[in-house]
Design an enzyme around this catalytic site. Structure first.
Site, PDB file in Angstrom:
ATOM      1  N   ASP A 119       0.745  -1.139   0.063  1.00 42.64           N
ATOM      2  CA  ASP A 119       0.013   0.160   0.140  1.00 42.64           C
ATOM      3  C   ASP A 119       0.892   1.215  -0.028  1.00 42.64           C
ATOM      4  O   ASP A 119       2.030   1.338   0.778  1.00 42.64           O
ATOM      5  CB  ASP A 119      -0.893   0.074   1.357  1.00 42.64           C
ATOM      6  CG  ASP A 119      -2.084   0.992   1.160  1.00 42.64           C
ATOM      7  OD1 ASP A 119      -2.624   1.233  -0.128  1.00 42.64           O
ATOM      8  OD2 ASP A 119      -2.495   1.576   2.330  1.00 42.64           O
ATOM      9  N   HIS A 126      -3.360  14.349   0.868  1.00 46.20           N
ATOM     10  CA  HIS A 126      -3.571  13.208   2.036  1.00 46.20           C
ATOM     11  C   HIS A 126      -2.440  13.351   2.982  1.00 46.20           C
ATOM     12  O   HIS A 126      -2.516  13.599   4.210  1.00 46.20           O
ATOM     13  CB  HIS A 126      -3.960  11.881   1.511  1.00 46.20           C
ATOM     14  CG  HIS A 126      -4.004  10.824   2.744  1.00 46.20           C
ATOM     15  ND1 HIS A 126      -4.894  10.958   3.508  1.00 46.20           N
ATOM     16  CD2 HIS A 126      -3.182   9.885   2.947  1.00 46.20           C
ATOM     17  CE1 HIS A 126      -4.726  10.008   4.303  1.00 46.20           C
ATOM     18  NE2 HIS A 126      -3.599   9.356   4.168  1.00 46.20           N
ATOM     19  N   GLU A 192     -10.235   4.333   4.288  1.00 39.96           N
ATOM     20  CA  GLU A 192      -9.071   4.968   3.305  1.00 39.96           C
ATOM     21  C   GLU A 192      -9.498   4.497   1.948  1.00 39.96           C
ATOM     22  O   GLU A 192      -9.806   3.597   1.473  1.00 39.96           O
ATOM     23  CB  GLU A 192      -7.515   4.739   3.531  1.00 39.96           C
ATOM     24  CG  GLU A 192      -6.966   5.185   4.444  1.00 39.96           C
ATOM     25  CD  GLU A 192      -5.492   5.170   4.784  1.00 39.96           C
ATOM     26  OE1 GLU A 192      -5.094   5.639   5.716  1.00 39.96           O
ATOM     27  OE2 GLU A 192      -4.988   4.408   3.832  1.00 39.96           O
ATOM     28  N   GLU A 194      -9.448   4.294  -1.852  1.00 43.56           N
ATOM     29  CA  GLU A 194      -8.048   3.987  -2.694  1.00 43.56           C
ATOM     30  C   GLU A 194      -8.512   3.247  -3.964  1.00 43.56           C
ATOM     31  O   GLU A 194      -9.420   2.600  -3.985  1.00 43.56           O
ATOM     32  CB  GLU A 194      -7.205   3.173  -1.857  1.00 43.56           C
ATOM     33  CG  GLU A 194      -6.735   3.682  -0.612  1.00 43.56           C
ATOM     34  CD  GLU A 194      -5.499   2.997  -0.095  1.00 43.56           C
ATOM     35  OE1 GLU A 194      -4.617   2.222  -0.745  1.00 43.56           O
ATOM     36  OE2 GLU A 194      -5.087   3.025   1.279  1.00 43.56           O
ATOM     37  N   ASP A 226      -8.941   0.411   2.342  1.00 45.94           N
ATOM     38  CA  ASP A 226      -7.725   0.040   3.450  1.00 45.94           C
ATOM     39  C   ASP A 226      -8.270   0.656   4.763  1.00 45.94           C
ATOM     40  O   ASP A 226      -7.964   1.692   5.321  1.00 45.94           O
ATOM     41  CB  ASP A 226      -6.519   0.921   3.047  1.00 45.94           C
ATOM     42  CG  ASP A 226      -5.381   0.606   3.825  1.00 45.94           C
ATOM     43  OD1 ASP A 226      -5.280  -0.349   4.775  1.00 45.94           O
ATOM     44  OD2 ASP A 226      -4.404   1.335   4.137  1.00 45.94           O
ATOM     45  N   ARG A 230      -6.786   3.973  13.620  1.00 51.40           N
ATOM     46  CA  ARG A 230      -5.798   5.221  14.008  1.00 51.40           C
ATOM     47  C   ARG A 230      -5.162   5.199  15.246  1.00 51.40           C
ATOM     48  O   ARG A 230      -3.924   5.426  15.304  1.00 51.40           O
ATOM     49  CB  ARG A 230      -6.511   6.607  13.577  1.00 51.40           C
ATOM     50  CG  ARG A 230      -6.970   6.611  12.128  1.00 51.40           C
ATOM     51  CD  ARG A 230      -6.131   6.644  11.128  1.00 51.40           C
ATOM     52  NE  ARG A 230      -6.794   6.884   9.861  1.00 51.40           N
ATOM     53  CZ  ARG A 230      -6.107   6.753   8.743  1.00 51.40           C
ATOM     54  NH1 ARG A 230      -4.820   6.241   8.493  1.00 51.40           N
ATOM     55  NH2 ARG A 230      -6.520   7.171   7.497  1.00 51.40           N
ATOM     56  N   GLN A 233      -2.633   2.568  15.028  1.00 56.27           N
ATOM     57  CA  GLN A 233      -1.762   2.631  14.229  1.00 56.27           C
ATOM     58  C   GLN A 233      -0.583   4.018  14.850  1.00 56.27           C
ATOM     59  O   GLN A 233       0.589   3.623  14.750  1.00 56.27           O
ATOM     60  CB  GLN A 233      -2.244   3.249  13.095  1.00 56.27           C
ATOM     61  CG  GLN A 233      -1.212   3.812  11.763  1.00 56.27           C
ATOM     62  CD  GLN A 233      -1.831   4.363  10.649  1.00 56.27           C
ATOM     63  OE1 GLN A 233      -3.141   4.316  10.470  1.00 56.27           O
ATOM     64  NE2 GLN A 233      -1.025   4.907   9.654  1.00 56.27           N
ATOM     65  N   THR A 250      -8.591  -5.338   4.569  1.00 55.02           N
ATOM     66  CA  THR A 250      -8.669  -4.820   3.289  1.00 55.02           C
ATOM     67  C   THR A 250      -9.757  -5.104   2.583  1.00 55.02           C
ATOM     68  O   THR A 250      -9.678  -6.331   2.129  1.00 55.02           O
ATOM     69  CB  THR A 250      -7.298  -4.565   2.645  1.00 55.02           C
ATOM     70  OG1 THR A 250      -6.061  -4.114   3.656  1.00 55.02           O
ATOM     71  CG2 THR A 250      -7.365  -3.542   1.516  1.00 55.02           C
ATOM     72  N   GLU A 351      -9.097  12.922   8.140  1.00 55.23           N
ATOM     73  CA  GLU A 351      -8.936  14.062   7.348  1.00 55.23           C
ATOM     74  C   GLU A 351     -10.302  14.912   7.578  1.00 55.23           C
ATOM     75  O   GLU A 351     -10.579  16.152   7.898  1.00 55.23           O
ATOM     76  CB  GLU A 351      -8.847  13.837   5.930  1.00 55.23           C
ATOM     77  CG  GLU A 351      -7.350  13.629   5.817  1.00 55.23           C
ATOM     78  CD  GLU A 351      -7.123  13.104   4.450  1.00 55.23           C
ATOM     79  OE1 GLU A 351      -6.892  13.935   3.528  1.00 55.23           O
ATOM     80  OE2 GLU A 351      -7.454  11.936   4.021  1.00 55.23           O
TER      81      GLU A 351
END
Length: 400
Positions: A119, A126, A192, A194, A226, A230, A233, A250, A351
């Site tokens: 990834d 971003h 996410e 993508e 994805d 957070r 992470q 995913t 975001e």
């Protein structure tokens, strides 16, 4: 031969003959096998290919696309021409029509056997947003970001087909206000939005793939979510990067859009400064004009534009192999979160809520149990209209 399809309801739709995405389907009591979508039907290819004695008819009996993908670009494009003829030539209708199955009557499966999963982090907007959220007193981009496509290796075994429920992950979390970490369900579960790129033709270890050889190796494109924890992470990623905060799930679309269906979607990149090194071919690398839509519980909350991405799909592939790492059939690599410059173009809840400080969509900051996310994608088609890439859906289930 007419260029319009005779399949009822397909002409002028998002799944006309200029699209023809690949998938793996089954009917009750039958084994999964390869099909192609036209309108709201799937064409059962195995019996049609056998009847026409197509050399590669056996690949359509497989339970994944990998055997077809491994045949390479020449076979892929030849089969696509054959399919277009079948679906536009009225004289083929008697042979083909009995094998068109309504989508409502089939179960769709994960279309590929995923080999390696990588990834990337290819959106300038971003990466800049994330930098401002987490490092507000520093430069948002780290020094290497404009010189190479930053990425990490993910976990191929937890790539799942669209529609598969996502269980809230557990792990270590440590908020800035806490002195020590705690264990429990993620409190900052995110998406996410993508694009994913699926490798068909492999390479030998030690070989490199040039930017202009992208279509020789990439079979098609999928929508990709994805899912990201957070809080897990943030605690784990220094100094080696994402691990458990990403590896629990995913999701990819059930349909794989052939790269040939995107011939009308290629556009110039927004611009790369400073000039990347020559192996990334900055003068010829191109982006894709694909519109993305993020829906949360039935409400559209963002529309990220893929055309704003800084690094191109071909540059990402070149970077994967520049050290001689081999490609395998079924390799999957993601673009990283797609975000544009405007607030309503952000591709993650991190975001959209600006790190959890600005609720959106009725009070959301991060995902709650029971939330359902749908990612949709459209692009210009080669016939002048638009085509749809496979959508990606997922519903959050409570931690176990």
């Amino acid at each position: 031969m007419s260029t319009a399809t005779w399949v009822e309801g397909a002409a002028g739709s998002l799944f006309d003959v200029d699209n023809l995405p690949w998938g793996v389907f089954s009917r009750p009591g039958e084994d999964p096998r390869v099909g192609v979508r036209i309108g709201d039907r799937v064409l059962d290819l195995a019996p049609v290919a056998a009847a026409e004695m197509l050399d590669v008819h056996h690949v359509f009996q497989e339970s994944s696309l990998n055997a077809l993908m491994a045949e390479g670009r020449a076979v892929r494009t030849s089969v696509r021409r054959w399919l277009t003829g079948l679906l536009t030539d009225e004289t083929e209708r008697d042979l083909v029509e009995p094998h068109l199955v309504p989508l409502a009557d089939v179960t769709m499966h994960l279309a590929i056997e995923v080999a390696d999963y990588v990834d990337f982090y290819a959106s300038l907007d971003h990466a800049s947003n994330v930098g401002r959220i987490f490092r507000p007193d520093q430069e948002p981009l780290l020094p290497n970001w404009r010189h190479l496509p930053v990425g990490y290796h993910g976990r191929s075994g937890t790539v799942v087909a669209s529609g598969t429920p996502v269980v809230r992950p557990c792990g270590q979390r440590k908020a800035p206000t806490e002195d020590t970490p705690t264990y429990g369900p993620s409190r900052r579960l995110d998406i996410e939005a993508e694009l994913g790129f699926v490798v068909g033709t492999p390479t030998a270890m030690g070989d490199r793939v040039e930017v202009d050889a992208f279509a020789d190796h990439v079979f098609g494109v999928v929508g990709l979510n994805d899912w990201s924890a957070r809080d897990i992470q943030a605690w784990e990623y220094v100094p080696l990067g994402p691990f458990l905060g990403k590896s629990f799930a995913t999701s990819i679309s059930q349909w794989v859009t052939p790269v040939e269906a995107l011939d009308a979607a290629w556009v110039d990149l927004p611009g790369q400064d400073p000039r990347p090194l020559d192996y990334l071919s900055p003068d010829t690398a191109r982006g894709l004009d694909i519109d993305v839509e993020i829906e949360l519980n039935g409400e559209v909350v963002s529309r990220p534009p893929y055309r704003s991405m800084y690094w191109s799909p071909a540059q990402m592939l070149a970077h994967i192999t520049v050290n001689g790492a081999s490609l395998r059939t079924g390799d999957l690599y993601g673009s990283g979160t797609i975000s544009g410059p405007d607030r309503d173009q952000r591709g993650s809840f991190l975001e959209l809520s600006w790190g959890g400080t600005e609720p959106f969509a009725g009070g959301h900051t991060f995902l709650e149990d029971g939330d359902e996310v749908v990612l949709r994608y459209t692009a210009p088609g080669t016939s002048g209209g638009r085509i749809a890439l496979g959508e990606v859906t997922g519903r959050i289930e409570p931690a176990r």
